[in-house]
Design a protein around this motif. Structure first.
Motif, PDB file in Angstrom:
ATOM      1  N   ALA A 125       1.026  -1.121   0.194  1.00 47.91           N
ATOM      2  CA  ALA A 125       0.046  -0.565   0.322  1.00 47.91           C
ATOM      3  C   ALA A 125       0.608   1.756   0.408  1.00 47.91           C
ATOM      4  N   SER A 126       2.286   1.326   0.967  1.00 50.39           N
ATOM      5  CA  SER A 126       2.983   2.301   0.002  1.00 50.39           C
ATOM      6  C   SER A 126       3.859   3.068  -0.789  1.00 50.39           C
ATOM      7  N   VAL A 127       3.746   1.810  -1.258  1.00 51.62           N
ATOM      8  CA  VAL A 127       4.176   2.107  -2.872  1.00 51.62           C
ATOM      9  C   VAL A 127       3.267   2.893  -3.734  1.00 51.62           C
ATOM     10  N   LEU A 128       1.451   2.492  -3.405  1.00 48.83           N
ATOM     11  CA  LEU A 128       0.986   3.218  -4.340  1.00 48.83           C
ATOM     12  C   LEU A 128       1.171   4.437  -3.687  1.00 48.83           C
ATOM     13  N   PHE A 129       0.752   4.759  -2.604  1.00 48.76           N
ATOM     14  CA  PHE A 129       0.729   6.034  -1.672  1.00 48.76           C
ATOM     15  C   PHE A 129       0.963   6.878  -2.314  1.00 48.76           C
ATOM     16  N   LEU A 130       3.063   6.734  -2.194  1.00 47.96           N
ATOM     17  CA  LEU A 130       4.219   7.469  -2.590  1.00 47.96           C
ATOM     18  C   LEU A 130       3.320   7.987  -3.999  1.00 47.96           C
ATOM     19  N   LEU A 131       3.375   7.268  -5.208  1.00 41.67           N
ATOM     20  CA  LEU A 131       3.412   7.394  -6.611  1.00 41.67           C
ATOM     21  C   LEU A 131       1.999   7.523  -6.738  1.00 41.67           C
ATOM     22  N   ASP A 132       1.250   7.638  -6.170  1.00 39.99           N
ATOM     23  CA  ASP A 132       0.043   8.676  -5.540  1.00 39.99           C
ATOM     24  C   ASP A 132       0.226  10.663  -5.766  1.00 39.99           C
ATOM     25  N   ARG A 133       1.204  10.459  -4.110  1.00 44.49           N
ATOM     26  CA  ARG A 133       1.974  11.515  -3.925  1.00 44.49           C
ATOM     27  C   ARG A 133       2.927  12.244  -5.109  1.00 44.49           C
ATOM     28  N   LEU A 134       3.489  11.910  -5.895  1.00 41.54           N
ATOM     29  CA  LEU A 134       3.988  12.030  -6.724  1.00 41.54           C
ATOM     30  C   LEU A 134       3.604  12.727  -7.849  1.00 41.54           C
ATOM     31  N   ILE A 135       2.428  11.829  -8.110  1.00 42.41           N
ATOM     32  CA  ILE A 135       1.320  12.253  -9.192  1.00 42.41           C
ATOM     33  C   ILE A 135       0.737  13.647  -9.077  1.00 42.41           C
ATOM     34  N   ILE A 136       0.134  13.340  -7.933  1.00 46.40           N
ATOM     35  CA  ILE A 136      -0.294  14.724  -7.203  1.00 46.40           C
ATOM     36  C   ILE A 136       0.604  16.629  -7.092  1.00 46.40           C
ATOM     37  N   GLY A 137       1.780  15.975  -6.991  1.00 44.95           N
ATOM     38  CA  GLY A 137       2.752  17.280  -7.251  1.00 44.95           C
ATOM     39  C   GLY A 137       3.384  16.934  -8.879  1.00 44.95           C
ATOM     40  N   VAL A 138       2.915  16.728  -9.571  1.00 46.97           N
ATOM     41  CA  VAL A 138       3.316  16.788 -11.166  1.00 46.97           C
ATOM     42  C   VAL A 138       2.585  17.707 -11.723  1.00 46.97           C
ATOM     43  N   ILE A 139       1.347  16.969 -11.652  1.00 45.72           N
ATOM     44  CA  ILE A 139      -0.389  17.650 -11.763  1.00 45.72           C
ATOM     45  C   ILE A 139       0.005  19.112 -11.087  1.00 45.72           C
ATOM     46  N   ARG A 140      -0.543  19.249 -10.134  1.00 44.51           N
ATOM     47  CA  ARG A 140       0.222  20.569  -9.206  1.00 44.51           C
ATOM     48  C   ARG A 140       0.987  21.326 -10.332  1.00 44.51           C
ATOM     49  N   ALA A 141       2.532  21.261 -10.478  1.00 46.35           N
ATOM     50  CA  ALA A 141       3.078  21.957 -11.708  1.00 46.35           C
ATOM     51  C   ALA A 141       3.055  21.921 -13.338  1.00 46.35           C
ATOM     52  N   ILE A 142       1.851  21.298 -13.269  1.00 45.67           N
ATOM     53  CA  ILE A 142       1.029  21.681 -14.570  1.00 45.67           C
ATOM     54  C   ILE A 142       0.171  22.685 -14.146  1.00 45.67           C
ATOM     55  N   THR A 143      -0.682  22.481 -13.212  1.00 47.84           N
ATOM     56  CA  THR A 143      -1.684  24.047 -13.379  1.00 47.84           C
ATOM     57  C   THR A 143      -0.860  24.782 -13.039  1.00 47.84           C
ATOM     58  N   GLY A 144       0.203  24.620 -13.030  1.00 52.04           N
ATOM     59  CA  GLY A 144       1.098  26.403 -12.102  1.00 52.04           C
ATOM     60  C   GLY A 144       1.564  26.665 -12.899  1.00 52.04           C
ATOM     61  N   LEU A 145       2.105  25.602 -14.300  1.00 51.98           N
ATOM     62  CA  LEU A 145       2.674  26.602 -15.352  1.00 51.98           C
ATOM     63  C   LEU A 145       1.492  27.546 -15.888  1.00 51.98           C
ATOM     64  N   VAL A 146       0.199  26.369 -16.509  1.00 54.22           N
ATOM     65  CA  VAL A 146      -1.409  27.511 -17.363  1.00 54.22           C
ATOM     66  C   VAL A 146      -1.473  28.708 -15.929  1.00 54.22           C
ATOM     67  N   ARG A 147      -1.791  28.614 -15.251  1.00 56.39           N
ATOM     68  CA  ARG A 147      -1.882  29.882 -13.847  1.00 56.39           C
ATOM     69  C   ARG A 147      -0.587  30.678 -14.738  1.00 56.39           C
ATOM     70  N   GLY A 148       0.738  30.571 -14.460  1.00 56.86           N
ATOM     71  CA  GLY A 148       1.034  31.125 -15.028  1.00 56.86           C
ATOM     72  C   GLY A 148       1.549  31.886 -16.876  1.00 56.86           C
ATOM     73  N   ILE A 149       0.793  30.507 -17.468  1.00 59.04           N
ATOM     74  CA  ILE A 149       0.594  31.679 -19.272  1.00 59.04           C
ATOM     75  C   ILE A 149      -0.707  32.010 -18.662  1.00 59.04           C
ATOM     76  N   PHE A 150      -1.529  32.413 -17.609  1.00 55.35           N
ATOM     77  CA  PHE A 150      -2.860  33.242 -18.104  1.00 55.35           C
ATOM     78  C   PHE A 150      -2.437  34.151 -17.389  1.00 55.35           C
ATOM     79  N   THR A 151      -1.546  34.028 -15.688  1.00 60.83           N
ATOM     80  CA  THR A 151      -0.780  35.759 -15.821  1.00 60.83           C
ATOM     81  C   THR A 151      -0.411  36.882 -16.287  1.00 60.83           C
ATOM     82  N   ILE A 152      -0.092  36.346 -17.510  1.00 63.99           N
ATOM     83  CA  ILE A 152       1.226  37.135 -18.048  1.00 63.99           C
ATOM     84  C   ILE A 152       0.146  37.769 -19.360  1.00 63.99           C
TER      85      ILE A 152
END
Length: 324
Positions: A125-152
């Protein structure tokens, strides 16, 4: 407006009814646990308050309720990875097989089948949980990129709009991490980390349709959750009334818990089924774009960590093969 079929998603939920029942039992059980432990805490506080005046009793009752709520919250914090492992990942596994047109067992055997699939892909279970945490972190980075494009963009009041967009995107991407897990399960690869990495690159290169559909689903899910919250205010207030002492905020808190349980048990699997339709449709026949791979590696430490795990797993597998 959107690229998913509501009827198709509801049909998938109907065909995975054993998991819907399991989700209802788990999430409504969690809500009941919060209410019971909070009530016990309030009762203990009320009893202790008997040693003082009415003001002291009201204070100890309130703090007892808060203590009970906090204790159960801490228990659920530690149990969250097992809920992800048994309930969420299992449901994702059977939804993937339905999308691929495979026949599914019914009743309890469906849950057993899904559990076996998840354990095969994620031994711990810990492997899946770690994978899920990493995935969420990457998705937030992509979302931040979209937000950054919007601000300019040269739009009046763009900073205020950016704050609203940021809050909304955080809600919208809440359904996407499980779609990435669905791709990792669907590929059947021995290297789950690599499958998740490829899925994230595919998500990045298709972020526009993915975020558009996630935004629509976020709106649908949270409007329905708010309706449930309003409906549940009356029974929640009754629960608070039956507790010893008076806890004014209890009605709102318990109504929020009821709304959360409906969202987690019924609305979230609907949203995930919809997002799986979109992801598998828009990425059909695509290969991960090396440019997006490099872009994610540059912008996200979580993606770099995921990539290191994927490459490490590949080398381990290759080493094992050469020894054989």
């Amino acid at each position: 407006m959107w690229d998913f079929s509501i009827g198709g998603a509801l049909g998938m939920m109907g065909r995975t009814l054993p998991f819907i029942v399991l989700r209802m039992a788990v999430y409504f059980g969690i809500t009941l646990g919060y209410i019971l432990v909070t009530g016990v805490g309030a009762g203990v506080g009320w009893g202790i308050g008997g040693f003082g005046d009415e003001g002291f009793r009201a204070s100890t009752t309130m703090w007892g309720g808060f203590a009970g709520f906090g204790i159960f919250g801490a228990i659920m914090y530690w149990a969250r990875e097992y809920i992800l492992y048994i309930v969420k990942a299992g449901h994702i596994a059977v939804l993937v097989e339905l999308i691929d047109g495979k026949t599914m067992p019914q009743g309890r055997s469906q849950i057993s089948h899904a559990t076996a699939v998840v354990k095969e892909r994620f031994p711990q279970a810990s492997v899946l949980f770690l994978l899920d945490r990493l995935i969420i972190g990457v998705i937030r980075a992509i979302t931040g990129l979209v937000r950054g494009i919007f601000t300019i963009l040269p739009i009046p009041g763009v900073q205020q709009l950016s704050s609203i967009l940021s809050a909304f995107l955080r809600v919208a991407v809440g359904f996407i991490d499980e779609v990435i897990l669905a791709h990792a399960i669907r590929t059947g690869s021995d290297n789950t980390w690599m499958s998740a990495k490829e899925a994230l690159v595919l998500y990045g290169q298709n972020y526009k349709p993915m975020l558009k559909n996630a935004a629509w689903l976020a709106l649908i899910v949270y409007v329905l959750s708010f309706v449930v919250f309003l409906v549940m205010l009356a029974p929640a207030a009754l629960v608070v009334y039956l507790m010893p002492g008076a806890w004014a905020a209890g009605g709102v808190v318990f109504a929020l818990l009821f709304a959360w349980s409906v969202k987690a048990a019924l609305l979230e699997p609907f949203a995930i089924a919809c997002m799986m339709q979109v992801f598998f449709k828009v990425t059909d026949g695509q290969q991960p774009n090396p440019e997006w791979d490099a872009k994610l590696e540059q912008m996200s430490g979580k993606f770099r960590k995921l990539k290191e795990r994927a490459l490490g797993e590949s080398q381990t597998g290759a080493g094992g093969a050469s020894e054989v």
